[in-house]
Write a protein that holds these residues in place. Structure first.
Motif, PDB file in Angstrom:
ATOM      1  N   ILE A   1      -8.919   2.956  -5.178  1.00  8.83           N
ATOM      2  CA  ILE A   1     -10.035   2.943  -4.438  1.00  8.83           C
ATOM      3  C   ILE A   1     -10.135   1.667  -5.377  1.00  8.83           C
ATOM      4  CG2 ILE A   1     -11.267   4.309  -6.690  1.00  8.83           C
ATOM      5  CD1 ILE A   1     -13.804   4.624  -4.310  1.00  8.83           C
ATOM      6  N   GLY A   2     -11.242   0.595  -5.165  1.00  9.62           N
ATOM      7  CA  GLY A   2     -11.575  -0.926  -6.008  1.00  9.62           C
ATOM      8  C   GLY A   2     -11.333  -1.545  -5.453  1.00  9.62           C
ATOM      9  N   PRO A   3     -12.111  -2.511  -6.017  1.00  9.55           N
ATOM     10  CA  PRO A   3     -13.216  -3.606  -5.204  1.00  9.55           C
ATOM     11  C   PRO A   3     -11.363  -4.508  -4.262  1.00  9.55           C
ATOM     12  CG  PRO A   3     -12.335  -4.824  -7.119  1.00  9.55           C
ATOM     13  CD  PRO A   3     -11.907  -2.788  -7.243  1.00  9.55           C
ATOM     14  N   SER A   4     -12.191  -4.840  -3.292  1.00 10.43           N
ATOM     15  CA  SER A   4     -11.117  -5.806  -2.104  1.00 10.43           C
ATOM     16  C   SER A   4     -10.635  -7.088  -3.503  1.00 10.43           C
ATOM     17  CB  SER A   4     -12.119  -7.105  -1.606  1.00 10.43           C
ATOM     18  OG  SER A   4     -13.263  -7.548  -2.046  1.00 10.43           O
ATOM     19  N   GLY A   5      -9.010  -7.755  -2.794  1.00 15.22           N
ATOM     20  CA  GLY A   5      -8.072  -8.153  -3.800  1.00 15.22           C
ATOM     21  C   GLY A   5      -7.523  -7.940  -5.022  1.00 15.22           C
ATOM     22  N   CYS A   6      -8.058  -6.315  -5.027  1.00 20.05           N
ATOM     23  CA  CYS A   6      -7.299  -5.211  -6.283  1.00 20.05           C
ATOM     24  C   CYS A   6      -6.007  -4.813  -5.981  1.00 20.05           C
ATOM     25  CB  CYS A   6      -8.157  -4.149  -6.300  1.00 20.05           C
ATOM     26  SG  CYS A   6      -8.044  -2.474  -5.364  1.00 20.05           S
ATOM     27  N   GLY A   7      -5.501  -5.078  -4.672  1.00 20.34           N
ATOM     28  CA  GLY A   7      -3.887  -4.751  -3.726  1.00 20.34           C
ATOM     29  C   GLY A   7      -3.583  -3.574  -4.222  1.00 20.34           C
ATOM     30  N   LYS A   8      -4.741  -2.428  -3.519  1.00 21.26           N
ATOM     31  CA  LYS A   8      -4.372  -1.631  -2.704  1.00 21.26           C
ATOM     32  C   LYS A   8      -3.639  -1.223  -1.445  1.00 21.26           C
ATOM     33  CE  LYS A   8      -9.945  -0.687  -1.361  1.00 21.26           C
ATOM     34  NZ  LYS A   8      -9.939  -2.192  -1.685  1.00 21.26           N
ATOM     35  N   SER A   9      -4.405  -1.990  -0.544  1.00 19.39           N
ATOM     36  CA  SER A   9      -4.220  -1.854   0.176  1.00 19.39           C
ATOM     37  C   SER A   9      -2.367  -3.229   0.232  1.00 19.39           C
ATOM     38  CB  SER A   9      -4.964  -3.126   2.106  1.00 19.39           C
ATOM     39  OG  SER A   9      -5.934  -2.597   1.943  1.00 19.39           O
ATOM     40  N   THR A  10      -2.133  -3.247  -0.779  1.00 15.64           N
ATOM     41  CA  THR A  10      -1.021  -3.887  -1.033  1.00 15.64           C
ATOM     42  C   THR A  10       0.453  -2.874  -1.229  1.00 15.64           C
ATOM     43  OG1 THR A  10      -1.484  -6.381  -1.689  1.00 15.64           O
ATOM     44  CG2 THR A  10       0.627  -5.623  -2.314  1.00 15.64           C
ATOM     45  N   LEU A  11      -0.459  -1.883  -2.313  1.00 14.91           N
ATOM     46  CA  LEU A  11       0.115  -1.231  -2.927  1.00 14.91           C
ATOM     47  C   LEU A  11       1.025  -0.121  -1.859  1.00 14.91           C
ATOM     48  CD1 LEU A  11       1.329   0.698  -5.243  1.00 14.91           C
ATOM     49  CD2 LEU A  11      -1.082   1.458  -5.212  1.00 14.91           C
ATOM     50  N   MET A  12      -0.683   0.284  -0.863  1.00 13.55           N
ATOM     51  CA  MET A  12       0.012   1.088   0.654  1.00 13.55           C
ATOM     52  C   MET A  12       1.155   0.889   1.094  1.00 13.55           C
ATOM     53  SD  MET A  12      -2.221   2.784   3.338  1.00 13.55           S
ATOM     54  CE  MET A  12      -1.962   2.244   4.182  1.00 13.55           C
ATOM     55  N   ASN A  13       0.779  -0.940   1.393  1.00 10.59           N
ATOM     56  CA  ASN A  13       1.519  -1.621   2.619  1.00 10.59           C
ATOM     57  C   ASN A  13       2.904  -1.354   1.835  1.00 10.59           C
ATOM     58  OD1 ASN A  13       0.089  -1.797   4.154  1.00 10.59           O
ATOM     59  ND2 ASN A  13      -0.612  -3.143   3.997  1.00 10.59           N
TER      60      ASN A  13
ATOM     61  N   LEU B   1       3.256  -3.852  15.855  1.00  7.97           N
ATOM     62  CA  LEU B   1       4.844  -4.067  15.292  1.00  7.97           C
ATOM     63  C   LEU B   1       5.085  -2.844  13.796  1.00  7.97           C
ATOM     64  CD1 LEU B   1       5.492  -7.031  15.509  1.00  7.97           C
ATOM     65  CD2 LEU B   1       5.501  -5.127  16.892  1.00  7.97           C
ATOM     66  N   ARG B   2       3.761  -2.944  13.253  1.00  6.56           N
ATOM     67  CA  ARG B   2       4.097  -2.079  12.373  1.00  6.56           C
ATOM     68  C   ARG B   2       3.883  -0.323  12.250  1.00  6.56           C
ATOM     69  NH1 ARG B   2      -0.249  -4.901   7.142  1.00  6.56           N
ATOM     70  NH2 ARG B   2       2.034  -6.076   6.987  1.00  6.56           N
ATOM     71  N   ALA B   3       2.697   0.101  13.655  1.00  7.67           N
ATOM     72  CA  ALA B   3       2.179   1.031  14.056  1.00  7.67           C
ATOM     73  C   ALA B   3       3.822   1.822  14.447  1.00  7.67           C
ATOM     74  CB  ALA B   3       1.472   1.115  15.056  1.00  7.67           C
ATOM     75  N   SER B   4       4.394   0.778  15.234  1.00  5.81           N
ATOM     76  CA  SER B   4       5.905   1.359  15.867  1.00  5.81           C
ATOM     77  C   SER B   4       6.960   1.254  15.247  1.00  5.81           C
ATOM     78  CB  SER B   4       5.749   0.144  17.510  1.00  5.81           C
ATOM     79  OG  SER B   4       7.258  -0.831  16.971  1.00  5.81           O
ATOM     80  N   ARG B   5       7.175   0.711  14.721  1.00  5.77           N
ATOM     81  CA  ARG B   5       7.765   0.150  12.560  1.00  5.77           C
ATOM     82  C   ARG B   5       7.564   1.976  12.065  1.00  5.77           C
ATOM     83  NH1 ARG B   5       8.704  -5.388  12.206  1.00  5.77           N
ATOM     84  NH2 ARG B   5       9.530  -5.843  14.249  1.00  5.77           N
ATOM     85  N   SER B   6       6.677   2.311  11.650  1.00  2.64           N
ATOM     86  CA  SER B   6       6.187   3.416  10.890  1.00  2.64           C
ATOM     87  C   SER B   6       6.660   4.603  12.083  1.00  2.64           C
ATOM     88  CB  SER B   6       4.726   3.583  10.783  1.00  2.64           C
ATOM     89  OG  SER B   6       3.077   3.606  11.384  1.00  2.64           O
ATOM     90  N   LEU B   7       6.168   4.576  13.300  1.00  3.00           N
ATOM     91  CA  LEU B   7       6.720   5.757  14.235  1.00  3.00           C
ATOM     92  C   LEU B   7       7.552   5.567  15.029  1.00  3.00           C
ATOM     93  CD1 LEU B   7       3.191   5.339  16.219  1.00  3.00           C
ATOM     94  CD2 LEU B   7       3.796   7.538  14.580  1.00  3.00           C
TER      95      LEU B   7
ATOM     96  N   ASN C   1      13.319   1.441   1.170  1.00  3.35           N
ATOM     97  CA  ASN C   1      13.396  -0.628   1.567  1.00  3.35           C
ATOM     98  C   ASN C   1      12.650  -0.719   3.069  1.00  3.35           C
ATOM     99  OD1 ASN C   1      15.553  -0.660  -0.252  1.00  3.35           O
ATOM    100  ND2 ASN C   1      16.171   0.594   0.585  1.00  3.35           N
ATOM    101  N   GLY C   2      11.994   0.017   4.009  1.00  2.00           N
ATOM    102  CA  GLY C   2      11.611  -0.416   5.176  1.00  2.00           C
ATOM    103  C   GLY C   2      10.567   1.085   5.714  1.00  2.00           C
TER     104      GLY C   2
ATOM    105  N   PHE D   1       6.267  -2.258   4.820  1.00  4.78           N
ATOM    106  CA  PHE D   1       5.941  -3.601   5.607  1.00  4.78           C
ATOM    107  C   PHE D   1       6.328  -4.770   4.795  1.00  4.78           C
ATOM    108  CE2 PHE D   1       2.863  -0.577   7.967  1.00  4.78           C
ATOM    109  CZ  PHE D   1       3.369   0.056   8.609  1.00  4.78           C
ATOM    110  N   VAL D   2       5.568  -4.013   3.358  1.00  4.83           N
ATOM    111  CA  VAL D   2       5.718  -5.290   2.337  1.00  4.83           C
ATOM    112  C   VAL D   2       7.467  -5.194   1.353  1.00  4.83           C
ATOM    113  CG1 VAL D   2       4.820  -6.179   0.766  1.00  4.83           C
ATOM    114  CG2 VAL D   2       3.157  -6.030   3.075  1.00  4.83           C
ATOM    115  N   PRO D   3       7.612  -6.035   0.859  1.00  2.28           N
ATOM    116  CA  PRO D   3       8.839  -5.438   0.632  1.00  2.28           C
ATOM    117  C   PRO D   3       8.509  -5.774  -1.306  1.00  2.28           C
ATOM    118  CG  PRO D   3       9.643  -7.487   1.111  1.00  2.28           C
ATOM    119  CD  PRO D   3       8.498  -6.647   1.913  1.00  2.28           C
ATOM    120  N   ALA D   4       9.460  -4.636  -2.244  1.00  2.00           N
ATOM    121  CA  ALA D   4       8.577  -5.118  -3.471  1.00  2.00           C
ATOM    122  C   ALA D   4       9.435  -6.095  -3.983  1.00  2.00           C
ATOM    123  CB  ALA D   4       9.363  -4.007  -4.064  1.00  2.00           C
ATOM    124  N   THR D   5       8.634  -6.601  -5.271  1.00  2.00           N
ATOM    125  CA  THR D   5       9.543  -8.130  -5.911  1.00  2.00           C
ATOM    126  C   THR D   5      10.098  -7.388  -7.107  1.00  2.00           C
ATOM    127  OG1 THR D   5       7.179  -9.095  -5.285  1.00  2.00           O
ATOM    128  CG2 THR D   5       8.433 -10.264  -6.472  1.00  2.00           C
ATOM    129  N   THR D   6       9.643  -6.270  -7.686  1.00  3.92           N
ATOM    130  CA  THR D   6      10.131  -5.911  -8.798  1.00  3.92           C
ATOM    131  C   THR D   6       9.652  -4.569  -9.024  1.00  3.92           C
ATOM    132  OG1 THR D   6       8.407  -6.284 -10.603  1.00  3.92           O
ATOM    133  CG2 THR D   6       9.858  -8.421 -10.230  1.00  3.92           C
TER     134      THR D   6
END
Lengths: 257, 258
Positions: free
Chosen positions: A45-57, B158-164, A78-79, A62-67
């Protein structure tokens, strides 16, 4: 807990994520470590722009780790992984498939026979109470029903980890309450590890075992609130700890605005 | 208007093209009845009708229609199949996009009629040059729309289909193509209109039958009545083809509203 869950152990280890933007880079998530024990239910939980969606992605692949790195039951992410299911705020149902075919789409990876696949998809649709709507297209369903189909589609293939990105954010308050009960019921049954992104403090207090409070600039976790109260919970005088936690979180969220 | 829907007004609004056509016919009849212009320049509706009957009775109309429609259909089919195929490739494969998309985009402004001389050198004055001109124009438009439709597939699908965890092939066939289908069908609809446009261009030189050829022939005899007849027939054919393609399209992308 009736059943001992051993799978779905998520380890986020010193993970940071930086995006390239015009003229430089932006730290979406400062180095963050977080461990989700098998079968636990955690809110970000957090304000918008706090990276919560980024962490989840990042956990979704969906999003690669930088470190840093993320592992699930020891296997690095890795995917998109077959251990992980994702529920999106915008449902992400395919409008060219019926509700039932949307669920079947998610079962393709299991390579079942056609009748097994159909049985399992029908069972998943029934589990979210949509038997009568199985042959409807998403655009014929209400927002709450669409999200039920998405939940059925994702739980049907048996993920060990469920990621939910503000899944009820687009729904009205009444529908949201119904969805909370539904989600808890399905989670109790499937016992996946859930990571739940929300900006609704009450929702996090009612549903989860742990609240991880995040802050922005750069995105990071600033506080952890374990919640031991038995479910189903109500936010009233019987649960003073929840009310106090709510006040504290809201105060912290106000500060960071 | 919504407050007091006049009866005739309501009928007119619901009749689609009929009222508009009747209106234009009326103006046309008035004009030719007033004899402002000689018959040879502006023929009356009655003489256009009798020219149509004449062409139908001596068998040229039937033959011309058959020839022209088969040219348009064959050219359209070749152009559409290639356009969709190449669009699917350039839309999703970076290498194909880099190699082909800029060159194809540069070809788009070349009008069909400018290709006719080249088509005659390459394919002679037989059917080949007609197919080439028509399929070329249809191809470019269908390709362009398919290519862009493929690039605008929403990320969330695309995200949905890849996660599935579906295979890339299944994702391509059951997610990317349906998501791009509205764009592809819009391109095909434009392709139908272009097939008729380029048909006439292709037939204006080096043909011995077909609607376009018959127009050219009518010019030599200053038969404006025949010209009007043929032009109207072309318009009707184009409109009917458009409606058919639109109806089929609505069935195929039933989930797309409005």
């Amino acid at each position: 807990m009736t059943k001992q869950v051993t799978q779905g152990h998520v380890c986020i280890d010193d993970l940071s994520i930086t995006f390239d933007v015009r003229g430089g880079s932006m730290v979406a998530l400062a180095p963050t470590s977080l461990e989700l024990s098998p079968g636990s239910f955690t809110a970000l939980i957090g304000p918008s722009g706090c990276g919560k969606s980024t962490l989840m992605n990042a956990v979704a692949g969906f999003v690669p780790a930088t470190t840093g790195r993320i592992t699930i039951d020891g296997a690095p992410i890795n995917g998109p992984s077959d251990k992980v299911g994702v529920i999106f705020q915008q449902y992400a149902l395919f409008p060219w498939f019926t509700a039932l075919d949307n669920v079947r789409f998610g079962l393709k990876r299991l390579k079942l026979s056609k009748s097994e696949e159909l049985d399992r998809a029908r069972a998943a649709i029934a589990e979210v109470g949509l038997e009568e709507h199985a042959q409807k297209y998403p655009q014929e369903l209400s927002g709450g029903m669409k999200q039920r189909v998405a939940i059925a589609r994702t739980f049907a293939f048996g993920p060990q980890v469920m990621l939910m990105d503000e899944p009820f954010g687009a729904l009205d308050a009444q529908t949201r309450l119904v969805m909370h009960d539904l989600l808890l019921r399905i989670w109790e049954k499937h016992k996946a590890t859930v990571l739940f992104v929300t900006h609704d403090v009450d929702e996090a207090l009612i549903l989860t075992d742990d609240i991880q409070l995040m802050s922005s600039g750069p995105g990071r976790i600033i506080k952890h609130y374990p919640l031991a109260e038995p479910r189903p919970r109500k936010l009233n005088r019987d649960n003073v700890h929840l009310l106090e936690t709510r006040d504290e979180i809201i105060a912290l969220l106000h500060q960071s605005h | 208007m919504a407050q007091s829907p006049h009866f005739f007004w309501r009928i007119a609004r619901q009749s689609g093209a009929v009222v508009s056509i009747l209106f234009v016919l009326l103006i046309w009849t008035l004009f030719s009845a007033l004899n402002i212009m000689p018959q040879a320049i502006l023929p009356s509706p009655a003489s256009v009708w009798s020219a149509t009957v004449e062409m139908a009775e001596n068998g040229t109309l039937g033959r011309d229609l058959t020839v022209s429609l088969s040219r348009a259909t064959i050219g359209f089919s070749i152009g559409t199949s290639l356009g969709v195929l190449v669009g699917l490739l350039t839309g999703r494969m970076a290498l194909m996009q880099v190699l082909l998309a800029p060159a194809l985009t540069l070809l788009r402004p070349i009008p069909a009629i400018a290709l006719v001389p080249l088509a005659i050198v390459w394919f002679g004055i037989g059917e080949g040059s007609k197919y080439f001109v028509i399929s070329y124009t249809v191809f470019l438009t269908v390709w362009f729309n398919t290519h862009h439709g493929m690039q605008y597939v929403p990320d969330i699908y695309l995200r949905a289909s890849r996660s599935l965890g579906v295979s890339r092939a299944r994702e391509f066939l059951t997610v990317i193509i349906p998501a791009a289908a509205p764009y592809i069908l819009a391109g095909i609809r434009l392709g139908v209109a272009l097939a008729f446009l380029s048909l006439v261009a292709a037939e204006l030189s080096g043909a011995s039958s077909g609607i376009g050829y018959r127009l050219q022939e009518a010019r030599q005899y200053i038969r404006t009545d025949r010209m009007f007849s043929l032009l109207i027939i072309l318009g009707i054919l184009g409109a009917v083809a458009d409606v058919i393609v639109q109806r089929i399209g609505q069935r195929l992308v039933h989930w797309q509203q409005g």
